[in-house]
Design an enzyme around this catalytic site. Structure first.
Site: not given
Ligand SMILES: NC(=O)c1ccc[n+]([C@@H]2O[C@H](COP(=O)([O-])OP(=O)(O)OC[C@H]3O[C@@H](n4cnc5c(N)ncnc54)[C@H](O)[C@@H]3O)[C@@H](O)[C@H]2O)c1
Length: 267
Positions: A143, A156, A160
């Protein structure tokens, strides 16, 4: 790594958001997909959505915070396919809370999924990938918060920051043994996903003292400026894997936050 066709990708958190977009793009490049997620229903929907667009799709309900669950995922992936070429450690959760009120359960959940999830992925897959001797790649979804700290996002950011350090260290450790495996740390800023309703997946035994439900997901959903789609992030990921690039910031406008932070650190 620039050959994806007929190769195998494992994606954790593959049922939603960025992970599902990784699945769409890697599937469109002719890969066999192994999708892992804690949400079994969402995994079924993901498999139906991708359908025949990928060479094949299997789904394995997995809790990345649990070492045995990730080992079972690896065993299933290696049993179904000769090897694994692309491992995406992507599953993640978010709790927005001051460190002054954050509970041990908050920390355990965040560290368990965001940090241990990546560690378990490395432990269960990478030695076996090295043993197979084929070109491969590890993608860790980090991130902009891997390099910045904002009020309310201390936990968070801490998780990260750890995944960024793990990614860079892993690349060095792979190079030290001449393994033909690259590493990419994808560092998105705000992306339109369900991250801000991550509480849906919080285990009951880590729920004590959880923050009251907030309208954070609604507020993020309403943002129109400076927010990317999961498909934007996935396209940047594939370009970085092809280029063997460690760091990728899909929204380069947000690099200013990183530069400002580093300027404060090194002042
Ligand atoms: N959305 C943002 O703004 C953003 C920004 C930077 C980084 N990220 C990172 O992107 C990655 C994906 O997140 P996203 O934004 O797509 O969110 P999201 O909630 O849409 O997807 C995350 C997925 O992880 C799954 N998950 C949660 N806990 C779990 C576990 N214990 N075991 C297996 N699966 C699990 C959820 O069911 C979900 O399908 C994460 O690592 C998040 O930190 C997101």
């Amino acid at each position: 790594m620039d050959e994806f066709n007929d190769r195998v990708a494992v994606i954790t958190g593959g049922a939603s958001g960025i992970g599902l977009a990784y699945a769409r793009i890697l599937g469109s490049l002719g890969m066999h997909l192994v999708l892992a997620d804690i949400e079994a229903d969402a995994l079924d929907r993901a498999r139906n959505e991708i359908g025949t667009a990928a060479r094949s799709v299997i789904t394995i309900p997995t809790d990345v915070s649990d070492a045995d669950s990730v080992q079972a995922l690896a065993d299933a992936a290696f049993a179904a396919h000769r090897t694994v070429h692309v491992l995406c450690n992507n599953a993640g959760v978010s709790v927005t809370r001051s460190l002054l009120t954050a509970t041990t359960a908050d920390w355990r959940w965040m560290l368990g999924v965001n940090v241990w999830g990546v560690i378990h992925g490395i432990q269960s897959f990478v030695p076996a990938m090295i043993e197979r001797g084929e070109r491969g790649h590890v993608v860790n979804t980090c991130s902009v918060a891997s390099f910045t700290v904002m009020p309310g996002y201390g936990m968070y950011s801490a998780t990260k920051h750890a995944t960024a350090a793990i990614s860079e260290a892993l690349l060095g450790d792979l190079a030290a043994v001449d393994a033909p495996i690259g590493v990419t740390a994808v560092c998105p800023s705000l992306v339109r996903t369900r991250l801000f309703s991550a509480d849906r997946n919080r285990p009951d035994d880590l729920r004590e003292g959880a923050p009251e439900p907030s309208d954070e997901q609604d507020r993020v959903d309403a943002i129109t400026e400076g927010i990317q789609t999961p498909d934007d992030v996935a396209a940047s990921m594939v370009a970085a894997v092809r280029a063997e690039q460690l760091w990728v910031f899909p929204n380069r406008d947000r690099l200013d936050f990183v530069r400002e932070r580093m300027a404060r650190v090194t002042a």
